[in-house]
Design a protein around this motif. Structure first.
Motif, PDB file in Angstrom:
ATOM      1  N   GLY A 107     -27.955  44.965 -27.640  1.00 25.63           N
ATOM      2  CA  GLY A 107     -26.834  44.947 -26.706  1.00 25.63           C
ATOM      3  C   GLY A 107     -26.022  43.666 -26.824  1.00 25.63           C
ATOM      4  N   ASP A 108     -26.717  42.522 -26.946  1.00 31.69           N
ATOM      5  CA  ASP A 108     -26.015  41.249 -27.106  1.00 31.69           C
ATOM      6  C   ASP A 108     -25.250  41.212 -28.426  1.00 31.69           C
ATOM      7  OD1 ASP A 108     -26.843  40.214 -24.673  1.00 31.69           O
ATOM      8  OD2 ASP A 108     -28.658  39.320 -25.531  1.00 31.69           O
ATOM      9  N   ALA A 109     -25.844  41.792 -29.463  1.00 33.94           N
ATOM     10  CA  ALA A 109     -25.168  41.826 -30.766  1.00 33.94           C
ATOM     11  C   ALA A 109     -23.862  42.601 -30.682  1.00 33.94           C
ATOM     12  CB  ALA A 109     -26.092  42.446 -31.816  1.00 33.94           C
ATOM     13  N   LEU A 110     -23.904  43.782 -30.065  1.00 26.30           N
ATOM     14  CA  LEU A 110     -22.699  44.599 -29.952  1.00 26.30           C
ATOM     15  C   LEU A 110     -21.676  43.946 -29.029  1.00 26.30           C
ATOM     16  CD1 LEU A 110     -24.379  48.120 -29.765  1.00 26.30           C
ATOM     17  CD2 LEU A 110     -23.022  47.190 -31.664  1.00 26.30           C
ATOM     18  N   ALA A 111     -22.158  43.285 -27.979  1.00 25.43           N
ATOM     19  CA  ALA A 111     -21.241  42.598 -27.062  1.00 25.43           C
ATOM     20  C   ALA A 111     -20.511  41.463 -27.776  1.00 25.43           C
ATOM     21  CB  ALA A 111     -22.008  42.064 -25.857  1.00 25.43           C
ATOM     22  N   ALA A 112     -21.218  40.720 -28.618  1.00 32.56           N
ATOM     23  CA  ALA A 112     -20.588  39.627 -29.362  1.00 32.56           C
ATOM     24  C   ALA A 112     -19.511  40.161 -30.299  1.00 32.56           C
ATOM     25  CB  ALA A 112     -21.644  38.858 -30.149  1.00 32.56           C
ATOM     26  N   LEU A 113     -19.811  41.270 -30.950  1.00 33.75           N
ATOM     27  CA  LEU A 113     -18.825  41.875 -31.846  1.00 33.75           C
ATOM     28  C   LEU A 113     -17.621  42.409 -31.072  1.00 33.75           C
ATOM     29  CD1 LEU A 113     -21.327  43.734 -34.188  1.00 33.75           C
ATOM     30  CD2 LEU A 113     -19.934  41.747 -34.787  1.00 33.75           C
ATOM     31  N   ARG A 114     -17.865  42.989 -29.914  1.00 27.78           N
ATOM     32  CA  ARG A 114     -16.772  43.524 -29.092  1.00 27.78           C
ATOM     33  C   ARG A 114     -15.864  42.389 -28.604  1.00 27.78           C
ATOM     34  NH1 ARG A 114     -19.684  45.738 -25.650  1.00 27.78           N
ATOM     35  NH2 ARG A 114     -19.566  44.154 -24.017  1.00 27.78           N
ATOM     36  N   ARG A 115     -16.465  41.296 -28.138  1.00 25.77           N
ATOM     37  CA  ARG A 115     -15.663  40.161 -27.669  1.00 25.77           C
ATOM     38  C   ARG A 115     -14.783  39.620 -28.790  1.00 25.77           C
ATOM     39  NH1 ARG A 115     -20.538  38.680 -25.089  1.00 25.77           N
ATOM     40  NH2 ARG A 115     -20.998  37.215 -26.783  1.00 25.77           N
ATOM     41  N   THR A 116     -15.341  39.541 -29.975  1.00 29.15           N
ATOM     42  CA  THR A 116     -14.573  39.020 -31.107  1.00 29.15           C
ATOM     43  C   THR A 116     -13.433  39.962 -31.476  1.00 29.15           C
ATOM     44  OG1 THR A 116     -16.548  37.900 -31.925  1.00 29.15           O
ATOM     45  CG2 THR A 116     -14.737  38.212 -33.485  1.00 29.15           C
ATOM     46  N   ARG A 117     -13.697  41.263 -31.442  1.00 27.69           N
ATOM     47  CA  ARG A 117     -12.635  42.232 -31.712  1.00 27.69           C
ATOM     48  C   ARG A 117     -11.477  42.041 -30.732  1.00 27.69           C
ATOM     49  NH1 ARG A 117     -12.333  47.117 -34.225  1.00 27.69           N
ATOM     50  NH2 ARG A 117     -14.590  47.142 -34.605  1.00 27.69           N
ATOM     51  N   GLU A 118     -11.798  41.899 -29.451  1.00 30.50           N
ATOM     52  CA  GLU A 118     -10.768  41.728 -28.421  1.00 30.50           C
ATOM     53  C   GLU A 118     -10.030  40.404 -28.602  1.00 30.50           C
ATOM     54  OE1 GLU A 118     -13.039  42.062 -24.875  1.00 30.50           O
ATOM     55  OE2 GLU A 118     -13.214  44.266 -24.971  1.00 30.50           O
ATOM     56  N   LEU A 119     -10.777  39.345 -28.943  1.00 36.45           N
ATOM     57  CA  LEU A 119     -10.161  38.030 -29.113  1.00 36.45           C
ATOM     58  C   LEU A 119      -9.221  38.015 -30.314  1.00 36.45           C
ATOM     59  CD1 LEU A 119     -10.116  35.153 -27.965  1.00 36.45           C
ATOM     60  CD2 LEU A 119     -11.985  34.592 -29.528  1.00 36.45           C
ATOM     61  N   LEU A 120      -9.645  38.620 -31.407  1.00 31.97           N
ATOM     62  CA  LEU A 120      -8.786  38.682 -32.596  1.00 31.97           C
ATOM     63  C   LEU A 120      -7.504  39.460 -32.311  1.00 31.97           C
ATOM     64  CD1 LEU A 120     -11.492  39.342 -35.339  1.00 31.97           C
ATOM     65  CD2 LEU A 120     -10.059  37.302 -35.159  1.00 31.97           C
TER      66      LEU A 120
END
Length: 276
Positions: free
Chosen positions: A215-228
């Motif tokens: 869950g933390d792995a997917l959350a980190a990827l999601r945050r980065t997608r939104e930030l980019l």
């Protein structure tokens, strides 16, 4: 033996003893020489850089005094009227004649290159040891009080960028050795400081996954997608997209690979050209 440090406060040791590099402008002479990577810095360039285009009437004489003082500090046993061997005269100016091993800012990039090569050759233990050795050289911002000077900025930027690469090489090696839990805290700090570095996010998400924190792995990827998307108007690159798909599929390839299959690290940034 003379050793010079600029990855933090500017310091020098002679025969294992710390020495006083003198006034601010005298230390700036030393820093400028280190920044030149052993190449000649002309007297005209020294005068332009030290006094920011507004030199005093006797700037050349002042520069010669600073050089003379530094020579006495760096070679206290040198006989009168003998040629200097560390801060040498080299028309049209001066240069530092030192081995890369004794100047931290010269040694650091070489260690990072060794760590990268070790990763590429499937030797994560060597890569980890070398990256640790490189990062231990740092005690603060490169060139300290002179970091914002025009002549120092390109080198400071390069060294700081190279340090972020070294942190990621260390994490890459740790992951290859199965030390995912150990690398997570540093990677969390690293991603917080550099949230747009996709390779750092990739490493953190992989470390989370291997630690059983999908869950933390997917959350980190999601945050980065939104930030980019918000900051740059772009999508994540192929490595992050592939990692997200693999995590969702719980792909066997995400487990710790044999050392010979360690991913090739990202290349270190090229060194900027300097003015002489």
């Amino acid at each position: 033996m003379v050793r010079v440090r600029v990855l933090g406060r500017i310091e020098a040791d002679v025969a294992g003893q710390s020495v006083d590099l003198g006034s601010s402008l005298q230390r700036a002479v030393m820093a400028r020489l280190v920044c030149a990577q052993g190449q000649v810095v002309s007297t005209d360039r020294f005068i332009e850089d030290l006094w920011k285009g507004q030199p005093p009437p006797r700037a050349l004489g002042a520069l010669q005094v600073y050089v003379s003082n530094l020579r006495r500090v760096l070679e206290p046993g040198r006989a009168p009227r003998t040629a200097a061997r560390v801060l040498v005269s080299a028309p049209p100016g001066y240069r530092l004649d030192l081995d890369a091993e004794v100047v931290d800012a010269w040694r650091f990039p070489k260690l990072v290159d060794v760590a990268a090569a070790a990763l590429a050759e499937g030797q994560p233990a060597k890569a980890l040891e070398t990256a640790d050795e490189a990062l231990r050289l740092w005690t603060g911002r490169p060139y300290a009080e002179f970091a914002d000077e025009e002549w120092a900025v390109p080198e400071v930027v390069h060294l700081e960028e190279l340090r972020t690469v070294a942190v990621e090489y260390r994490a890459e090696a740790g992951l290859a050795l199965g030390r995912h839990a150990e690398v997570i805290p540093e990677l969390e700090r690293h991603v917080k400081a550099h949230p747009l570095r996709e390779n750092a996010v990739r490493l953190l998400a992989l470390a989370y996954y291997r630690a059983g924190r999908q869950g933390d792995a997917l959350a980190a990827l999601r945050r980065t997608r939104e930030l980019l998307a918000d900051e740059l108007g772009v999508d994540p690159g192929p490595p992050l997209r592939a990692l997200e798909a693999d995590i969702l599929a719980q792909a066997p390839s995400l487990h710790v690979p044999p050392p010979t299959q360690t991913p090739t690290p990202a290349p270190a940034p090229p060194r900027p050209r300097r003015r002489r």
